[in-house]
Design a protein around this motif. Structure first.
Motif, PDB file in Angstrom:
ATOM      1  N   LEU A 144     -51.846  -5.434  10.485  1.00 37.76           N
ATOM      2  CA  LEU A 144     -51.165  -4.555  11.451  1.00 37.76           C
ATOM      3  C   LEU A 144     -52.099  -3.696  12.294  1.00 37.76           C
ATOM      4  CD1 LEU A 144     -47.938  -3.492   9.533  1.00 37.76           C
ATOM      5  CD2 LEU A 144     -48.244  -5.253  11.266  1.00 37.76           C
ATOM      6  N   SER A 168     -41.089 -13.254   7.587  1.00 38.72           N
ATOM      7  CA  SER A 168     -42.090 -14.273   7.923  1.00 38.72           C
ATOM      8  C   SER A 168     -41.471 -15.377   8.770  1.00 38.72           C
ATOM      9  CB  SER A 168     -42.666 -14.903   6.645  1.00 38.72           C
ATOM     10  OG  SER A 168     -43.568 -14.020   6.054  1.00 38.72           O
ATOM     11  N   LEU A 174     -48.073  -5.725  15.753  1.00 40.59           N
ATOM     12  CA  LEU A 174     -46.871  -6.524  16.022  1.00 40.59           C
ATOM     13  C   LEU A 174     -45.888  -5.797  16.931  1.00 40.59           C
ATOM     14  CD1 LEU A 174     -47.127  -8.123  12.687  1.00 40.59           C
ATOM     15  CD2 LEU A 174     -46.279  -9.437  14.603  1.00 40.59           C
TER      16      LEU A 174
HETATM   17  C1  LIG Z   1     -43.096  -8.884   5.793  1.00 42.99           C
HETATM   18  C2  LIG Z   1     -43.518  -9.257   7.169  1.00 42.99           C
HETATM   19  C3  LIG Z   1     -43.665  -8.329   8.126  1.00 42.99           C
HETATM   20  N1  LIG Z   1     -44.057  -8.697   9.357  1.00 42.99           N
HETATM   21  C4  LIG Z   1     -44.245  -7.661  10.370  1.00 42.99           C
HETATM   22  C5  LIG Z   1     -42.999  -6.994  10.808  1.00 42.99           C
HETATM   23  C6  LIG Z   1     -43.480  -5.632  11.207  1.00 42.99           C
HETATM   24  O1  LIG Z   1     -43.925  -5.710  12.537  1.00 42.99           O
HETATM   25  C7  LIG Z   1     -44.639  -5.381  10.298  1.00 42.99           C
HETATM   26  C8  LIG Z   1     -44.261  -4.538   9.125  1.00 42.99           C
HETATM   27  O2  LIG Z   1     -44.050  -3.256   9.569  1.00 42.99           O
HETATM   28  P1  LIG Z   1     -42.951  -2.269   8.952  1.00 42.99           P
HETATM   29  O3  LIG Z   1     -43.135  -1.005   9.696  1.00 42.99           O
HETATM   30  O4  LIG Z   1     -43.262  -2.148   7.504  1.00 42.99           O
HETATM   31  O5  LIG Z   1     -41.630  -2.875   9.171  1.00 42.99           O
HETATM   32  O6  LIG Z   1     -45.051  -6.671   9.836  1.00 42.99           O
HETATM   33  C9  LIG Z   1     -44.302  -9.989   9.665  1.00 42.99           C
HETATM   34  O7  LIG Z   1     -44.679 -10.329  10.785  1.00 42.99           O
HETATM   35  N2  LIG Z   1     -44.154 -10.931   8.706  1.00 42.99           N
HETATM   36  C10 LIG Z   1     -43.768 -10.616   7.473  1.00 42.99           C
HETATM   37  O8  LIG Z   1     -43.653 -11.528   6.611  1.00 42.99           O
END
Ligand SMILES: Cc1cn([C@H]2C[C@H](O)[C@@H](COP(=O)(O)O)O2)c(=O)[nH]c1=O
Ligand SMILES: Nc1ncnc2c1ncn2[C@@H]1O[C@H](COP(=O)(O)OP(=O)(O)OP(=O)(O)O)[C@@H](O)[C@H]1O
Length: 713
Positions: free
Chosen positions: A521, A571, A625
């Protein structure tokens, strides 16, 4: 590793290399023996009827020992030193093969010579019945398990592909050589007829194998010393072997499948001549069908493992039997030679794959002390089944002829081969399915999805058992949808009811996860490089694997309610739809990482990305993201909605633009149904606390108004 590379790797193992050479030589001897002994017997008499009887009786005598000695042959392989067993058998074969032409030299009476040829053949076959299980049982001890399949490919190709052809060539070569050295038939001295020379040559091949095994492959011995002393009597060992075969699901399934396949094969062989006639294809058609069947067999053995990839070998075995038997049905229905040739090819491919996987399973999964008996049982059974089905089907078809069928609108001439093949095909398919059920090592994993996944290199694995007591609830949604708010609220509510609640999240619930979280992140300006999509998917999967194993499963196991802020769907939505990686690959990766752990409930908070991003933006700088384009976040949103509509019973989709307390009520109403009946809570009673708790947790004034653009679900 390429196929060739794998072969090289197997042949680098010295004891196996030598055993393979021995096998080649002794198999050449076997084929040569079959051809030479029968032509030798026929050559002892002049009229054609007597020649036929002499030829046939030698062949029949070759099959007899399977009936007489088959059941006890395996006891020898399991009880005595396998190397010595093989050496003694080879020496016996050396002597008795040599005795046939020697008898012709010594005795003048052709009837006696033929009788001796039959006796010698019987003894030779009897020793072969003991030699083969000893050899088969020894192979797995000479190799690492992972190389067993390639080793079996090599030995099957040698026994059924290379050596029969070589035996034919040797026989032709010997015939020419005899003519060149000794001249034509009338002037030749006694004892140098081509079939006699072949028998001398053949006897020497067995002497050579005896010497090689005795001096060159000492590794075959030495697997037991003291254990032998503790062994029960031979009769007990014999009954133990039968009991083992009938009581062990894997072996029972294998035996059933193999016998089913051989029965089908027997019917195909027994009806082949008449079948070719029913296709109006004549002798050329018959030859073509046979050649295609063998071609298929070779393809199945050579290419089978590459085709099915990582498919469980037990499943592959069952599938191969069904393929072979199902293709016999194609033969039953084919009205055109081209269709019949395709059917014959598939029968061969299925049979070849079943042969390879069955042999590998028997070698790899049956314990050493039982292996000889298991192989002997199969060896005996296949011969008996083959003999019975070939003879019975040819008699039935010969007697049945063909029938005229009038359907009113069309008339047919139906050969009796067709119903017989159909019955054999149906019987084989049933045998394959029953075998598969007996030995399936992935019960509960969808069969065809697993086959497809395995072919693509991503086999499905059985789910790890989920702890019965706990409840697993996941919140999903785009950025700023309100997941953390609702997670905390639900946790408070359930804790208020006295439940053990674990609040967690992905990524970053563990110290390792925290580090992964910052790797995925943190913006590139911080990490110094851009994380590529596949690396990103793997990092999330790594976090998930660790999270599930170290936090989620232990908590569920002690009966807690686990509430996770994001899980697998994130995911699928972000890496699958957002990054456009193949969703099935991402899904497989997550399934592997979690051992198949699925949530009991997924609460999807659905919100316009623009609204959610605006909410999240209030927290400060956007992470990697959150900084993605609006189109990216739109794709993510619709992926979440698609997932929910594909499995509605597991999802609760809420309009996240609603006030937080309304959402909290909706969540509680649904979660209620997950609780055991005696724990059901009174919503009205706890609703009182909801708004209070949420306000306190978020620190925001929550409003009843819809944010602009919000939609109610
Ligand atoms: C589990 C997971 C998360 N993500 C991405 C989605 C969000 O942009 C962040 C997590 O941030 P948050 O503030 O904790 O919601 O990670 C992803 O792309 N893929 C995943 O498996
Ligand atoms: N129903 C709601 N209506 C309006 N604002 C809300 C609502 N729920 C939460 N918020 C606010 O939106 C912001 C984001 O909320 P929250 O952190 O719960 O979302 P999230 O889905 O966990 O976000 P992210 O995935 O980006 O971490 C917070 O400031 C929170 O107070």
């Amino acid at each position: 590793m390429s196929g060739f590379g794998e072969l090289k790797a197997v042949l680098r193992i010295r004891p196996f290399r030598r055993l393979w050479a021995v096998l080649g030589l002794s198999s050449l001897g076997d084929w040569l023996g079959l051809l030479a002994a029968s032509t030798f017997a026929a050559a002892q008499v002049d009229n054609s009827a007597a020649q036929g009887v002499a030829f046939g009786s030698v062949i029949a005598v070759r099959l007899l020992p399977a009936l007489v000695l088959g059941p006890v042959a395996g006891v020898f392989a399991d009880r005595f030193d396998r190397r010595l067993t093989m050496v003694v058998c080879d020496l016996i074969r050396f002597l008795f093969f040599a005795s046939m032409p020697a008898a012709a030299l010594i005795v003048d009476d052709s009837t006696l010579v033929i009788a001796w040829a039959a006796v010698a053949t019987f003894i030779i076959e009897t020793t072969a019945m003991i030699w083969t299980p000893a050899k088969e049982a020894a192979v797995p001890n000479l190799l690492p398990r992972a190389r067993l399949e390639t080793a079996n490919q090599l030995t099957l190709a040698t026994t059924y592909g290379i050596t029969p052809v070589l035996a034919g060539l040797v026989l032709i070569g010997l015939e020419k050589l005899v003519v060149v050295i000794f001249g034509g038939g009338d002037v030749r001295p006694q004892g140098v007829e081509p079939s006699e020379v072949a028998l001398w040559f053949n006897s020497l091949t067995f002497l050579a194998t005896a010497i090689t095994v005795f001096f060159g492959i000492k590794e075959i011995s030495g697997r037991r010393t003291a254990a032998v002393e503790r062994k029960p009597g031979m009769l007990k060992e014999f009954t133990q072997g039968w009991a083992f075969v009938s009581r062990t699901p894997l072996v029972r399934g294998l035996v059933l499948g193999i016998f089913g396949a051989f029965a089908g094969g027997g019917v195909v062989v027994g009806t082949a001549k008449f079948y070719a006639v029913s296709l109006s294809a004549g002798d050329a058609g018959f030859a073509l069908l046979f050649a295609t069947l063998f071609l298929g067999l070779g393809v199945g053995i050579a290419a089978g493992p590459k085709i099915v990839g990582a498919l469980s070998r037990r499943r592959w075995f069952g599938l191969s039997i069904v393929l072979a038997a199902g293709s016999v049905l194609i033969l039953a229905l084919a009205t055109h030679l081209v269709v019949a040739v395709a059917g014959a090819l598939l029968v061969g491919v299925g049979a070849g794959m079943a042969f390879l996987s069955g042999t590998t399973l028997l070698g790899g999964e049956v314990a050493d002390d039982m292996r000889g008996r298991a192989f002997a049982f199969v060896q005996m059974g296949t011969r008996v089944v083959l003999m019975l089905t070939i003879s019975l089907s040819s008699v039935i078809v010969g007697a049945g002829g063909s029938r005229h069928l009038n359907l009113g609108f069309k008339e047919f001439e139906v050969s009796s081969t067709r119903p017989l093949l159909a019955i054999a095909g149906i019987f084989g398919v049933i045998a394959g399915i029953v075998a598969l059920r007996q030995m399936d090592d992935k019960k509960g994993v969808p069969f065809f999805a697993d086959v497809l996944g395995s072919i693509r290199g991503r086999p499905l694995s059985p789910d790890e058992p989920k702890a019965a007591q706990g409840i697993f609830i996941v919140f999903e949604g785009g950025e700023g949808a309100g997941k953390s708010t609702q997670v905390r609220h639900l946790a408070e509510a359930l804790r208020g009811l006295g439940r053990d609640v674990v609040v967690t999240r992905e990524p970053g619930a563990t110290p390792l996860g925290e580090r992964i979280r910052s790797l995925v992140l943190d913006p590139p300006e911080v990490t110094g490089e851009v994380v590529t999509p596949r690396a990103e998917a793997l990092l999330y999967a790594a976090d998930r694997a660790h999270h599930v194993a170290s936090v989620v499963r232990p908590a569920l196991a002690r009966g807690a309610v686990v509430i996770s802020d994001r899980y697998v769907d994130s995911s699928l939505a972000y890496q699958g739809a957002g990054r456009t990686l193949p969703v099935d690959e991402v899904s497989w990766l997550s399934k592997w990482a979690t051992g198949g752990l699925k949530p009991d409930l997924v609460v999807l908070l659905d919100l316009e990305p623009a609204v959610g991003l605006a909410r999240a933006g209030r927290r400060g700088d956007a992470d990697r993201l959150e900084s993605e384009s609006l189109a990216f976040h739109e794709r993510v949103r619709y992926a979440f909605l698609d997932l929910a509509s594909a499995d509605p019973s597991r999802y609760l989709v809420l309009d996240a633009s609603l006030p937080a307390d309304s959402l909290a009520t909706g969540v509680l109403q649904r979660v209620r149904h997950l609780m055991p009946a005696d724990e059901e809570f009174d919503i009205a009673e706890i609703l009182e606390d909801v708004a209070e708790t949420v306000t306190a947790l978020t620190g925001d004034e929550l409003t009843d108004e819809l944010p602009s653009g919000g939609t109610r679900v």
